[in-house]
Design a protein around this motif. Structure first.
Motif, PDB file in Angstrom:
ATOM      1  N   ASP A  22      -0.756   1.550  15.241  1.00 27.96           N
ATOM      2  CA  ASP A  22       0.672   1.256  15.107  1.00 27.96           C
ATOM      3  C   ASP A  22       1.049   1.076  13.639  1.00 27.96           C
ATOM      4  O   ASP A  22       2.113   1.535  13.194  1.00 27.96           O
ATOM      5  CB  ASP A  22       1.029   0.007  15.902  1.00 27.96           C
ATOM      6  CG  ASP A  22       0.880   0.204  17.408  1.00 27.96           C
ATOM      7  OD1 ASP A  22       0.996   1.354  17.866  1.00 27.96           O
ATOM      8  OD2 ASP A  22       0.641  -0.788  18.124  1.00 27.96           O
ATOM      9  N   ALA A  23       0.180   0.412  12.883  1.00 25.88           N
ATOM     10  CA  ALA A  23       0.428   0.249  11.445  1.00 25.88           C
ATOM     11  C   ALA A  23       0.418   1.605  10.752  1.00 25.88           C
ATOM     12  O   ALA A  23       1.179   1.844   9.811  1.00 25.88           O
ATOM     13  CB  ALA A  23      -0.621  -0.669  10.829  1.00 25.88           C
ATOM     14  N   LEU A  24      -0.425   2.491  11.226  1.00 26.24           N
ATOM     15  CA  LEU A  24      -0.515   3.824  10.645  1.00 26.24           C
ATOM     16  C   LEU A  24       0.773   4.615  10.860  1.00 26.24           C
ATOM     17  O   LEU A  24       1.279   5.281   9.944  1.00 26.24           O
ATOM     18  CB  LEU A  24      -1.702   4.568  11.257  1.00 26.24           C
ATOM     19  CG  LEU A  24      -2.183   5.837  10.584  1.00 26.24           C
ATOM     20  CD1 LEU A  24      -2.530   5.596   9.123  1.00 26.24           C
ATOM     21  CD2 LEU A  24      -3.390   6.384  11.337  1.00 26.24           C
ATOM     22  N   VAL A  25       1.340   4.508  12.059  1.00 27.00           N
ATOM     23  CA  VAL A  25       2.615   5.186  12.337  1.00 27.00           C
ATOM     24  C   VAL A  25       3.716   4.647  11.429  1.00 27.00           C
ATOM     25  O   VAL A  25       4.504   5.404  10.858  1.00 27.00           O
ATOM     26  CB  VAL A  25       2.996   5.019  13.817  1.00 27.00           C
ATOM     27  CG1 VAL A  25       4.420   5.512  14.064  1.00 27.00           C
ATOM     28  CG2 VAL A  25       2.015   5.772  14.711  1.00 27.00           C
ATOM     29  N   ALA A  26       3.766   3.310  11.282  1.00 21.95           N
ATOM     30  CA  ALA A  26       4.780   2.702  10.418  1.00 21.95           C
ATOM     31  C   ALA A  26       4.610   3.130   8.959  1.00 21.95           C
ATOM     32  O   ALA A  26       5.582   3.246   8.211  1.00 21.95           O
ATOM     33  CB  ALA A  26       4.709   1.179  10.535  1.00 21.95           C
ATOM     34  N   PHE A  27       3.370   3.397   8.566  1.00 17.03           N
ATOM     35  CA  PHE A  27       3.057   3.805   7.193  1.00 17.03           C
ATOM     36  C   PHE A  27       3.487   5.237   6.925  1.00 17.03           C
ATOM     37  O   PHE A  27       3.742   5.629   5.784  1.00 17.03           O
ATOM     38  CB  PHE A  27       1.548   3.662   6.977  1.00 17.03           C
ATOM     39  CG  PHE A  27       1.072   3.905   5.570  1.00 17.03           C
ATOM     40  CD1 PHE A  27       1.088   2.884   4.631  1.00 17.03           C
ATOM     41  CD2 PHE A  27       0.582   5.140   5.186  1.00 17.03           C
ATOM     42  CE1 PHE A  27       0.632   3.096   3.341  1.00 17.03           C
ATOM     43  CE2 PHE A  27       0.118   5.369   3.898  1.00 17.03           C
ATOM     44  CZ  PHE A  27       0.150   4.337   2.972  1.00 17.03           C
ATOM     45  N   GLY A  28       3.550   6.043   7.996  1.00 12.91           N
ATOM     46  CA  GLY A  28       3.869   7.453   7.845  1.00 12.91           C
ATOM     47  C   GLY A  28       2.726   8.372   8.213  1.00 12.91           C
ATOM     48  O   GLY A  28       2.808   9.589   8.022  1.00 12.91           O
ATOM     49  N   GLY A  29       1.651   7.781   8.752  1.00 12.52           N
ATOM     50  CA  GLY A  29       0.509   8.568   9.179  1.00 12.52           C
ATOM     51  C   GLY A  29       0.633   8.982  10.630  1.00 12.52           C
ATOM     52  O   GLY A  29       1.659   8.750  11.281  1.00 12.52           O
ATOM     53  N   ASP A  30      -0.429   9.554  11.161  1.00 14.71           N
ATOM     54  CA  ASP A  30      -0.398  10.045  12.536  1.00 14.71           C
ATOM     55  C   ASP A  30      -1.774   9.877  13.164  1.00 14.71           C
ATOM     56  O   ASP A  30      -2.654  10.733  12.994  1.00 14.71           O
ATOM     57  CB  ASP A  30       0.019  11.515  12.560  1.00 14.71           C
ATOM     58  CG  ASP A  30       0.179  12.061  13.977  1.00 14.71           C
ATOM     59  OD1 ASP A  30      -0.098  11.314  14.940  1.00 14.71           O
ATOM     60  OD2 ASP A  30       0.567  13.225  14.113  1.00 14.71           O
ATOM     61  N   PRO A  31      -1.985   8.785  13.907  1.00 16.59           N
ATOM     62  CA  PRO A  31      -3.311   8.546  14.493  1.00 16.59           C
ATOM     63  C   PRO A  31      -3.742   9.634  15.462  1.00 16.59           C
ATOM     64  O   PRO A  31      -4.941   9.877  15.635  1.00 16.59           O
ATOM     65  CB  PRO A  31      -3.144   7.195  15.200  1.00 16.59           C
ATOM     66  CG  PRO A  31      -1.671   7.048  15.419  1.00 16.59           C
ATOM     67  CD  PRO A  31      -1.032   7.718  14.252  1.00 16.59           C
ATOM     68  N   HIS A  83       0.836  -1.199   0.000  1.00 14.58           N
ATOM     69  CA  HIS A  83       0.000   0.000   0.000  1.00 14.58           C
ATOM     70  C   HIS A  83       0.872   1.250   0.000  1.00 14.58           C
ATOM     71  O   HIS A  83       0.617   2.209  -0.731  1.00 14.58           O
ATOM     72  CB  HIS A  83      -0.934  -0.006   1.218  1.00 14.58           C
ATOM     73  CG  HIS A  83      -1.828   1.186   1.312  1.00 14.58           C
ATOM     74  ND1 HIS A  83      -2.464   1.547   2.478  1.00 14.58           N
ATOM     75  CD2 HIS A  83      -2.190   2.131   0.393  1.00 14.58           C
ATOM     76  CE1 HIS A  83      -3.178   2.641   2.281  1.00 14.58           C
ATOM     77  NE2 HIS A  83      -3.030   3.013   1.021  1.00 14.58           N
ATOM     78  N   ARG A  84       1.918   1.230   0.797  1.00 13.13           N
ATOM     79  CA  ARG A  84       2.808   2.382   0.839  1.00 13.13           C
ATOM     80  C   ARG A  84       3.486   2.605  -0.511  1.00 13.13           C
ATOM     81  O   ARG A  84       3.592   3.740  -0.996  1.00 13.13           O
ATOM     82  CB  ARG A  84       3.873   2.180   1.917  1.00 13.13           C
ATOM     83  CG  ARG A  84       4.879   3.319   2.050  1.00 13.13           C
ATOM     84  CD  ARG A  84       4.226   4.578   2.585  1.00 13.13           C
ATOM     85  NE  ARG A  84       4.647   5.761   1.872  1.00 13.13           N
ATOM     86  CZ  ARG A  84       4.667   6.988   2.403  1.00 13.13           C
ATOM     87  NH1 ARG A  84       4.286   7.180   3.652  1.00 13.13           N
ATOM     88  NH2 ARG A  84       5.033   8.013   1.688  1.00 13.13           N
TER      89      ARG A  84
END
Length: 411
Positions: free
Chosen positions: A153-162, A24-25
């Protein structure tokens, strides 16, 4: 472009691209590069949606508003290459052509590439488009996938910010409308020989877990007239479900029993319990809810007649999302300008528009797909049909621009 996107996969030998995965990234990065090449300002929001922004090019009161065009780039397991991705690519190509032709717009255009439309990796769906619409359920960020990885946690690894999820939302007065190009995922347009169709609504859905409880017994010693066979009763109920759905055909009603379990599941034991799922959809809420009420009555009557009990437990509900008449007409006029017959139909599948409807008006254009096949590697749409869809999208944007200019942004 679709072939390039299809190469980004988490699967081995097939297209499987789940929300916030490495594939996805990689796909998001490729989409971002195409957006930049098309002259858009690009960013990634807190929930992983790629956004390409085109500024207004004509003066007017609509200059602080934005037309949203998009779809999703996540997939199901062993997917085709058109579902979702076509809408993103069509949006990029349409904006690229709008710039190349010097078409002036009194509003901005944002092309959006969502994730989590398919709801495969996490027990969520439409997370990224819900964030854009300002209707994200905060607890969804704590959902975990099959490996125990939390979405946040997956979002942080992706580059997002929960923690910045609220920043992804548009203000209600900022969004002019949301429009999307998508393959039909059904056989109607192909059967009628039409390349494009205007969507009238995105079908509402109700899903139930139905439990039928009878009594186990020896397969060789309990007479047929004295049995309380949960599976036989369940089979009669499934036929009733089919009958009710067929009767609602005028509302594009469909009902599906997709999963079934019989217990104890032995070859020589009368089933004591059956659990099956029911998915029922229609183009409007009233007929769907009426069908559900009828089914509750009919299933209870079958249970009473066969000496079993039945319970229907709802576990998912999504109301019908109507497509705005002004957006339907913009696409219909575009089809007429292209010399195409006008065809309007509802979408039986869910889309990001379900979420965007909480923010603004929604419109969709369907593209013919071969055999009506979707969520399958055999998924296919012809180049010519997709080209017509991009041209229709451009014309629809021009129509909305003309309406905005002539009405002082009452569009």
């Amino acid at each position: 472009m679709l072939a390039e996107l299809a190469a980004f996969s988490d699967g081995d030998g097939n297209l499987t691209r789940l929300y916030l995965s490495p594939a996805h990234r990689a796909a998001a990065d490729r989409v971002a590069a195409w957006m930049r090449d098309a002259g858009l300002d690009v960013g990634l929001d807190a929930l992983g949606t790629v956004r390409g922004r085109l500024k207004p090019t004509a003066p007017g009161r609509a200059g602080n508003r934005r037309l949203l065009i998009g779809s999703h780039i996540d997939t199901v397991v062993n997917a085709g290459r058109y579902d979702g991705m076509l809408g993103v690519v069509a949006g990029i190509l349409a904006v690229e052509e709008i710039r190349a032709r010097g078409i002036e717009l009194p509003f901005g255009v944002d092309v959006l590439a969502f994730g989590d439309e398919e709801g495969v990796r996490f027990p969520t769906t439409l997370v990224s488009s819900s964030a854009v619409a300002g209707c994200l359920v905060p607890s969804d960020l704590d959902a975990r996938d099959a490996d125990g990885i939390a979405l946040r946690d997956a979002l942080v690894a992706f580059g997002g910010d929960p923690d910045a999820a609220s920043s992804a939302a548009y203000a209600r007065d900022e969004a002019l409308a949301y429009i999307e190009v998508h393959i039909e995922q059904g056989p109607v347009l192909e059967a009628e020989g039409l390349p494009l169709g205007v969507v009238t609504s995105i079908a509402g859905q109700s899903r139930f877990s139905v439990t039928v409880a009878g009594e186990a017994g020896h397969a060789g010693t309990v007479p047929m007239a004295l049995r309380r066979d949960a599976l036989a009763a369940g089979a009669a109920m499934m036929l009733a479900i089919e009958e009710v759905a067929r009767a609602g055909g005028a509302h594009q009603m469909v009902a599906t029993v997709g999963r079934l379990a019989a217990r104890p599941g032995a070859v020589n034991v009368i089933p004591a319990e059956v659990v099956f799922t029911l998915d029922i959809r229609a183009d409007a809420d009233a007929p769907r809810l009426a069908a559900i009420a009828e089914l509750q009555t009919r299933l209870q009557a079958i249970a009473n007649d066969r000496g079993v009990s039945v319970t229907m437990e709802k576990f998912y509900e999504s109301p019908t999302t109507p497509c705005a008449p002004r957006l339907q007409e913009a696409f219909a006029e575009a089809a007429r300008d292209l010399g195409l017959a006008e065809r309007r139909l509802a979408s039986g599948a869910g889309h990001d528009g379900h979420a965007l409807h909480h923010l603004t008006d929604v419109g969709m254009l369907f593209v013919r797909c071969r055999g009506g096949i979707s969520h399958n590697p055999a998924e296919f749409a012809a180049i010519d049909d997709m080209g017509l869809a991009v041209e229709a999208l451009i014309k629809a944007v021009e129509r909305l621009a003309a309406d905005a200019a002539s009405s002082g942004d009452r569009t």
